[in-house]
Design an enzyme around this catalytic site. Structure first.
Site, PDB file in Angstrom:
ATOM      1  N   GLU A 116       0.851  -1.191   0.000  1.00 17.92           N
ATOM      2  CA  GLU A 116       0.000   0.000   0.000  1.00 17.92           C
ATOM      3  C   GLU A 116       0.882   1.233   0.000  1.00 17.92           C
ATOM      4  O   GLU A 116       2.104   1.138   0.169  1.00 17.92           O
ATOM      5  CB  GLU A 116      -0.959  -0.008   1.204  1.00 17.92           C
ATOM      6  CG  GLU A 116      -2.070  -1.032   1.041  1.00 17.92           C
ATOM      7  CD  GLU A 116      -3.110  -1.007   2.156  1.00 17.92           C
ATOM      8  OE1 GLU A 116      -2.913  -0.305   3.157  1.00 17.92           O
ATOM      9  OE2 GLU A 116      -4.115  -1.708   2.018  1.00 17.92           O
ATOM     10  N   HIS A 233      -9.271   9.722   2.736  1.00 12.27           N
ATOM     11  CA  HIS A 233      -8.872   8.619   1.850  1.00 12.27           C
ATOM     12  C   HIS A 233      -9.072   9.086   0.416  1.00 12.27           C
ATOM     13  O   HIS A 233     -10.132   9.622   0.083  1.00 12.27           O
ATOM     14  CB  HIS A 233      -9.705   7.370   2.136  1.00 12.27           C
ATOM     15  CG  HIS A 233      -9.081   6.127   1.587  1.00 12.27           C
ATOM     16  ND1 HIS A 233      -8.985   5.875   0.242  1.00 12.27           N
ATOM     17  CD2 HIS A 233      -8.485   5.077   2.198  1.00 12.27           C
ATOM     18  CE1 HIS A 233      -8.373   4.711   0.051  1.00 12.27           C
ATOM     19  NE2 HIS A 233      -8.055   4.211   1.227  1.00 12.27           N
ATOM     20  N   ARG A 279      -1.029   9.257   1.399  1.00  4.99           N
ATOM     21  CA  ARG A 279      -2.440   9.571   1.136  1.00  4.99           C
ATOM     22  C   ARG A 279      -2.734  11.055   0.993  1.00  4.99           C
ATOM     23  O   ARG A 279      -3.562  11.457   0.183  1.00  4.99           O
ATOM     24  CB  ARG A 279      -3.298   9.050   2.282  1.00  4.99           C
ATOM     25  CG  ARG A 279      -3.552   7.622   2.133  1.00  4.99           C
ATOM     26  CD  ARG A 279      -4.563   7.136   3.109  1.00  4.99           C
ATOM     27  NE  ARG A 279      -4.575   5.699   2.912  1.00  4.99           N
ATOM     28  CZ  ARG A 279      -5.120   4.843   3.729  1.00  4.99           C
ATOM     29  NH1 ARG A 279      -5.710   5.264   4.819  1.00  4.99           N
ATOM     30  NH2 ARG A 279      -5.093   3.568   3.469  1.00  4.99           N
ATOM     31  N   HIS A 340     -11.711   9.996   6.423  1.00  2.24           N
ATOM     32  CA  HIS A 340     -11.500   8.564   6.633  1.00  2.24           C
ATOM     33  C   HIS A 340     -11.001   8.234   8.029  1.00  2.24           C
ATOM     34  O   HIS A 340     -11.431   7.257   8.630  1.00  2.24           O
ATOM     35  CB  HIS A 340     -10.485   8.095   5.588  1.00  2.24           C
ATOM     36  CG  HIS A 340     -10.185   6.627   5.624  1.00  2.24           C
ATOM     37  ND1 HIS A 340     -11.142   5.675   5.408  1.00  2.24           N
ATOM     38  CD2 HIS A 340      -9.018   5.946   5.825  1.00  2.24           C
ATOM     39  CE1 HIS A 340     -10.589   4.462   5.471  1.00  2.24           C
ATOM     40  NE2 HIS A 340      -9.300   4.595   5.751  1.00  2.24           N
ATOM     41  N   ARG A 375      -1.365   9.128   8.908  1.00  4.68           N
ATOM     42  CA  ARG A 375      -1.211   7.701   9.202  1.00  4.68           C
ATOM     43  C   ARG A 375      -0.769   6.913   7.977  1.00  4.68           C
ATOM     44  O   ARG A 375      -1.294   7.089   6.878  1.00  4.68           O
ATOM     45  CB  ARG A 375      -2.546   7.139   9.688  1.00  4.68           C
ATOM     46  CG  ARG A 375      -2.536   5.651   9.897  1.00  4.68           C
ATOM     47  CD  ARG A 375      -3.849   5.185  10.477  1.00  4.68           C
ATOM     48  NE  ARG A 375      -4.948   5.370   9.563  1.00  4.68           N
ATOM     49  CZ  ARG A 375      -5.390   4.439   8.715  1.00  4.68           C
ATOM     50  NH1 ARG A 375      -4.799   3.256   8.657  1.00  4.68           N
ATOM     51  NH2 ARG A 375      -6.414   4.685   7.927  1.00  4.68           N
TER      52      ARG A 375
HETATM   53  P1  FAD Z   1     -14.182   0.851  15.719  1.00  6.62           P
HETATM   54  O1  FAD Z   1     -13.810  -0.399  15.044  1.00  6.62           O
HETATM   55  O2  FAD Z   1     -14.772   1.928  14.883  1.00  6.62           O
HETATM   56  O3  FAD Z   1     -15.211   0.510  16.868  1.00  6.62           O
HETATM   57  C1  FAD Z   1     -15.838   1.544  17.593  1.00  6.62           C
HETATM   58  C2  FAD Z   1     -16.816   0.928  18.551  1.00  6.62           C
HETATM   59  O4  FAD Z   1     -17.243   1.929  19.466  1.00  6.62           O
HETATM   60  C3  FAD Z   1     -18.088   0.380  17.930  1.00  6.62           C
HETATM   61  O5  FAD Z   1     -18.403  -0.850  18.547  1.00  6.62           O
HETATM   62  C4  FAD Z   1     -19.160   1.414  18.283  1.00  6.62           C
HETATM   63  O6  FAD Z   1     -20.456   0.875  18.439  1.00  6.62           O
HETATM   64  C5  FAD Z   1     -18.643   1.883  19.623  1.00  6.62           C
HETATM   65  N1  FAD Z   1     -19.116   3.198  20.036  1.00  6.62           N
HETATM   66  C6  FAD Z   1     -18.880   4.407  19.469  1.00  6.62           C
HETATM   67  N2  FAD Z   1     -19.493   5.378  20.166  1.00  6.62           N
HETATM   68  C7  FAD Z   1     -20.141   4.770  21.188  1.00  6.62           C
HETATM   69  C8  FAD Z   1     -20.970   5.232  22.228  1.00  6.62           C
HETATM   70  N3  FAD Z   1     -21.295   6.534  22.377  1.00  6.62           N
HETATM   71  N4  FAD Z   1     -21.470   4.318  23.111  1.00  6.62           N
HETATM   72  C9  FAD Z   1     -21.193   2.988  22.980  1.00  6.62           C
HETATM   73  N5  FAD Z   1     -20.409   2.514  21.994  1.00  6.62           N
HETATM   74  C10 FAD Z   1     -19.891   3.391  21.109  1.00  6.62           C
HETATM   75  N6  FAD Z   1      -7.372   0.534   8.933  1.00  6.62           N
HETATM   76  C11 FAD Z   1      -6.409  -0.367   8.665  1.00  6.62           C
HETATM   77  O7  FAD Z   1      -5.419  -0.468   9.409  1.00  6.62           O
HETATM   78  N7  FAD Z   1      -6.510  -1.176   7.577  1.00  6.62           N
HETATM   79  C12 FAD Z   1      -7.569  -1.128   6.730  1.00  6.62           C
HETATM   80  O8  FAD Z   1      -7.634  -1.885   5.780  1.00  6.62           O
HETATM   81  C13 FAD Z   1      -8.589  -0.193   6.989  1.00  6.62           C
HETATM   82  N8  FAD Z   1      -9.654  -0.078   6.166  1.00  6.62           N
HETATM   83  C14 FAD Z   1     -10.676   0.763   6.509  1.00  6.62           C
HETATM   84  C15 FAD Z   1     -11.808   0.796   5.719  1.00  6.62           C
HETATM   85  C16 FAD Z   1     -12.887   1.583   6.086  1.00  6.62           C
HETATM   86  C17 FAD Z   1     -14.117   1.611   5.230  1.00  6.62           C
HETATM   87  C18 FAD Z   1     -12.811   2.369   7.256  1.00  6.62           C
HETATM   88  C19 FAD Z   1     -13.967   3.216   7.671  1.00  6.62           C
HETATM   89  C20 FAD Z   1     -11.665   2.370   8.033  1.00  6.62           C
HETATM   90  C21 FAD Z   1     -10.589   1.566   7.660  1.00  6.62           C
HETATM   91  N9  FAD Z   1      -9.441   1.515   8.436  1.00  6.62           N
HETATM   92  C22 FAD Z   1      -8.455   0.624   8.128  1.00  6.62           C
HETATM   93  C23 FAD Z   1      -9.381   2.233   9.706  1.00  6.62           C
HETATM   94  C24 FAD Z   1      -9.704   1.226  10.820  1.00  6.62           C
HETATM   95  O9  FAD Z   1     -10.710   0.347  10.374  1.00  6.62           O
HETATM   96  C25 FAD Z   1     -10.168   1.905  12.083  1.00  6.62           C
HETATM   97  O10 FAD Z   1      -9.300   2.943  12.428  1.00  6.62           O
HETATM   98  C26 FAD Z   1     -10.194   0.896  13.226  1.00  6.62           C
HETATM   99  O11 FAD Z   1     -10.957  -0.230  12.861  1.00  6.62           O
HETATM  100  C27 FAD Z   1     -10.756   1.535  14.475  1.00  6.62           C
HETATM  101  O12 FAD Z   1     -10.913   0.537  15.439  1.00  6.62           O
HETATM  102  P2  FAD Z   1     -11.506   0.938  16.856  1.00  6.62           P
HETATM  103  O13 FAD Z   1     -11.565  -0.321  17.639  1.00  6.62           O
HETATM  104  O14 FAD Z   1     -10.743   2.069  17.401  1.00  6.62           O
HETATM  105  O15 FAD Z   1     -12.966   1.490  16.538  1.00  6.62           O
HETATM  106  C1  SIN Z   2      -7.708   0.808   2.504  1.00  8.76           C
HETATM  107  O1  SIN Z   2      -7.958  -0.384   2.324  1.00  8.76           O
HETATM  108  O2  SIN Z   2      -7.355   1.579   1.607  1.00  8.76           O
HETATM  109  C2  SIN Z   2      -7.821   1.343   3.863  1.00  8.76           C
HETATM  110  C3  SIN Z   2      -6.575   1.085   4.558  1.00  8.76           C
HETATM  111  C4  SIN Z   2      -6.405   1.995   5.726  1.00  8.76           C
HETATM  112  O3  SIN Z   2      -7.194   2.906   5.938  1.00  8.76           O
HETATM  113  O4  SIN Z   2      -5.410   1.796   6.419  1.00  8.76           O
END
Ligand code: FAD
Ligand code: SIN
Length: 534
Positions: A116, A233, A279, A340, A375
Site C-alpha cells: 500500500e 482517503h 495519502r 476517513h 497515518r
Molecule cells: P471501531 O472499530 O470503529 O469501533 C468503535 C466501537 O465503538 C463500535 O463498537 C461502536 O459501536 C462503539 N461506540 C462508538 N461510540 C459509542 C458510544 N457513544 N457508546 C457505545 N459505543 C460506542 N485501517 C487499517 O489499518 N486497515 C484497513 O484496511 C482499513 N480499512 C478501513 C476501511 C474503512 C471503510 C474504514 C472506515 C476504516 C478503515 N481503516 C483501516 C481504519 C480502521 O478500520 C479503524 O481505524 C479501526 O478499525 C478503528 O478501530 P476501533 O476499535 O478504534 O474502533
Molecule cells: C484501505 O484499504 O485503503 C484502507 C486502509 C487503511 O485505511 O489503512
C-alpha cells in the site's frame, strides 16, 4: 447519586471494534468486563476495514523499515517511542490473533502480503481479499465469547463519563433495548469508541463514527490532541446519492491508476511514487485535478489488470460496485476523497492512560502519537491490537500515568455540551439537533477539508460557535450524536485555525510549508482552555 438503575462492574469498555475487543480479552482475567456498543455488535469501522493490517513479517521486511516508513508518513510529528512499540509488538500480536483462529490469506502455506501507499515493502496482511476487518472481528468475538467474564452489551449508547475530582468512576448510557437511561460504575473505563468520520459530510466511515469518545472525554475535561489531522482517503466511490464506499488503497497496490476526466494519468506529475504516494499527497492531487478539469470526480482505472484476479482479490469491492452498475474490471470508476481517519484524539501515554484518573483510551479515539500528522495505510488495525492489549494490561495493574503537558491558559473544567444551556429542550426542538449537525458536517467539508486557509477556517470557527444546542433531555441517541458532532467539529476547526503551517494531512494554502523554525509540536485542547502547542 446512586439510583435504582445503578450497577457496578470491574471494567467498562466503550466500543466493540478491534481495540475494545482486544482489550476485553486481556482484561477478562481481572474480573467482570462490560463491553458496550452503541449499535449492533459488529457495527464498527473494524468490520468494514478492507486493505489489511501492516506488520513486518515477510521475509524481505524488517521492523526498522516499518518504523522508518511510519515516521516518514507522519511528517515529523510521530512520537518515536510509540511507533517503536507499534512495530516491535505488532508481529507478536498478529501471531496471537492467528492462534485465536484468524485466517489471513495465504499463498500456499505462506502468509500473503500486499503493498500500500508509502510502504517500502509488501507488508500488508489481508483476509477474504478485501474483508480483513470483518475476519479479525470474527476471530476476536469468538475468543471473547469463550471467556465467561466478558459481557457484550449491544445497543447501549454511552452518553457521558461519570467524573469526580478528575477521576472517572463509570458511565451513563442509554439502553436502547429498553429505552432506559442507565448508569454503571467501574474500577476503570476504556474508551474504544473509534473514529469521527461523520463529523464530515462525506466519509468512508460507518454511521457509528461520530466522535462520541472524543466529545465525552472533552466534556469530562480530558486533554485532547492533534484534532486538525484528519486523513482523507483518496478513493471513495462517487455515485450521487450513494454512501462514499471505500475503494481500497490495495487496488492501487495491485496496479490501479488514477486518471482525470480527460483520461490523463496524473499522479506521476505530483510524486515519484505516483499512485502509491502518501495519502495526503494523492488526496490533494485529486482535488487539484478536479479543479483543473472542473469536475466533481476523477477515475480509478483497473481495466488493464487481470479481470479474474481483480474479482478474486477484491470480491466485496467488485460486488458493491456492480450493485451501482459499475464493473471495476471493465469500467472506469468515479472516485473522490472522503474523510476517513482521525490521527488526533484523547491523549494517552504508551499504556493508554489519559489525563483523567482511571480513564484509558485505545484505537482510533486515542492520540498515542503513532500516526503523527498522517497515518501510514493499514497501521490503524495494528494500533488497535497493540494498544488495546497494552491499555488493558495497565488497567489490570497499578499504572501511574505521567508526562501530560499542563495547559498554560487555565484549568480545564468538565461541563455539558459546548455552548449548551442547562434548560431541557422541548420535544419540538428535536429537529434542530439534526439540522445543527448537518450544518456542522457541511461546514467542515467546505471549510475545514483537504485544502484549508485562514479565512475559511475563521468563518468555520465563528459559525460553529454560534450554533447553540441545549443538553438533550430526555437524551436520545440521535440528539446526543448531533451534540457530539458539533463539539468535535468545533475542536477540529479551532485546532486547524491555530496550526499555521502545512504538515501531513493538514494543508493550508496560506501557510503551504512546514514551520521549520522550531521543532514539530502537537496541538492540545481541553474544555475551557484555548488551543496550545507543546
Ligand atoms: P471501531 O472499530 O470503529 O469501533 C468503535 C466501537 O465503538 C463500535 O463498537 C461502536 O459501536 C462503539 N461506540 C462508538 N461510540 C459509542 C458510544 N457513544 N457508546 C457505545 N459505543 C460506542 N485501517 C487499517 O489499518 N486497515 C484497513 O484496511 C482499513 N480499512 C478501513 C476501511 C474503512 C471503510 C474504514 C472506515 C476504516 C478503515 N481503516 C483501516 C481504519 C480502521 O478500520 C479503524 O481505524 C479501526 O478499525 C478503528 O478501530 P476501533 O476499535 O478504534 O474502533
Ligand atoms: C484501505 O484499504 O485503503 C484502507 C486502509 C487503511 O485505511 O489503512
Amino acid at each position: 447519586m446512586v439510583t435504582r438503575k445503578d450497577s457496578k462492574v470491574d471494567y467498562i469498555i466503550l466500543g466493540g471494534g478491534i481495540a475494545g475487543m482486544r482489550a476485553a480479552i486481556e482484561l477478562a482475567r481481572g474480573g467482570h468486563v462490560l463491553v458496550l456498543t452503541k449499535d449492533e455488535l459488529y457495527e464498527s469501522s473494524t468490520e468494514y476495514a478492507q486493505g489489511g493490517i501492516a506488520a513486518a513479517l515477510s521475509e524481505d521486511d524488517e521492523v526498522t523499515l516499518h518504523l522508518h516508513d511510519t515516521l516518514l508518513a507522519g511528517d515529523g510529528l510521530c512520537r518515536e517511542e510509540a511507533v517503536r512499540v507499534l512495530v516491535e509488538e505488532g508481529p507478536r500480536q498478529i501471531h496471537q490473533l492467528i492462534e485465536w483462529g484468524m485466517r489471513f490469506d495465504r499463498n500456499g502455506t505462506k502468509l500473503a502480503f500486499t503493498r500500500e501507499g508509502a510502504h517500502s515493502r509488501s507488508r500488508v496482511l489481508h483476509a477474504h481479499g478485501d474483508s480483513t476487518g470483518s475476519e479479525i472481528l470474527r476471530a476476536l468475538m469468538a475468543k471473547a465469547k469463550s471467556l465467561p467474564t466478558i459481557q457484550l452489551y449491544p445497543r447501549a449508547f454511552a452518553t457521558e463519563l461519570l467524573v469526580e475530582d478528575g477521576s472517572v468512576l463509570g458511565v451513563t448510557y442509554l439502553d436502547e433495548k429498553t429505552s432506559t437511561p442507565r448508569c454503571t460504575r467501574a474500577g476503570a473505563v476504556l474508551l474504544a469508541t473509534g473514529g469521527l468520520g461523520h463529523v464530515y459530510k462525506e466519509t468512508t466511515n460507518p454511521s457509528v463514527a461520530c466522535g462520541d469518545g472524543v466529545a465525552m472525554a472533552y466534556r469530562a475535561a480530558a486533554l485532547i490532541s492533534d484534532m486538525e489531522f484528519v486523513q482523507f482517503h483518496p478513493t471513495a466511490l462517487f455515485v450521487q446519492g450513494a454512501p462514499r464506499f471505500l475503494l481500497s488503497e490495495a487496488l492501487r497496490g495491485e496496479g490501479a491508476q488514477l486518471r482525470n476526466i480527460l483520461l490523463e494519468r496524473f499522479m506521476p506529475r505530483y510524486h515519484e511514487a505516483a499512485e502509491l504516494a502518501p495519502r495526503d499527497v494523492v488526496a490533494r492531487a485529486i482535488i487539484r485535478e478536479m479543479h483543473k478539469t472542473r469536475s466533481e470526480f476523477v477515475y480509478l482505472d483497473m481495466t488493464s489488470l487481470d479481470a479474474e484476479h481483480v474479482k478474486k482479490r477484491f470480491p466485496r469491492i467488485y460486488a458493491t460496485c456492480l450493485n451501482h452498475n459499475i464493473d471495476i474490471t471493465a469500467d472506469l470508476v468515479p472516485i473522490r476523497p472522503a474523510a476517513h481517519y482521525s490521527m488526533g484524539g484523547v491523549v494517552t501515554d504508551l499504556q493508554g492512560a489519559t489525563s483523567l484518573t482511571q480513564l484509558f483510551a485505545a484505537g482510533e479515539v486515542a492520540a498515542t502519537g503513532v500516526h503523527g500528522a498522517n497515518r501510514l495505510a493499514s497501521n490503524s488495525l495494528l494500533e488497535g491490537l497493540v494498544f488495546g492489549a497494552r491499555a488493558a494490561a495497565a488497567m489490570l495493574g497499578k499504572h501511574v500515568p505521567k508526562g501530560f503537558p499542563s495547559p498554560p491558559g487555565g484549568t480545564p473544567q468538565a461541563g455539558p455540551y459546548a455552548g449548551a444551556t442547562a434548560i431541557p429542550s422541548e420535544p419540538s426542538l428535536a429537529d434542530s439537533y439534526q439540522k445543527a449537525s448537518e450544518e456542522a458536517r457541511a461546514i467542515l467539508w467546505d471549510k475545514v477539508g483537504i485544502i484549508r486557509d485562514g479565512k475559511h477556517l475563521s468563518e468555520a470557527v465563528k459559525r460553529l460557535a454560534e450554533i447553540h444546542l441545549q443538553d438533550p433531555h430526555p437524551p436520545t441517541r440521535l440528539d446526543c450524536e448531533s451534540c457530539n458532532i458539533l463539539d468535535v467539529a468545533r475542536l477540529i476547526a479551532r485546532c486547524a485555525l491555530a496550526r499555521e503551517e502545512s504538515r501531513g494531512a493538514h494543508y493550508r494554502s496560506d501557510f503551504p510549508l512546514k514551520n521549520e523554525a522550531k521543532p514539530p509540536q502537537h496541538s492540545y485542547v481541553s474544555r475551557g482552555i484555548p488551543v496550545f502547542f507543546d
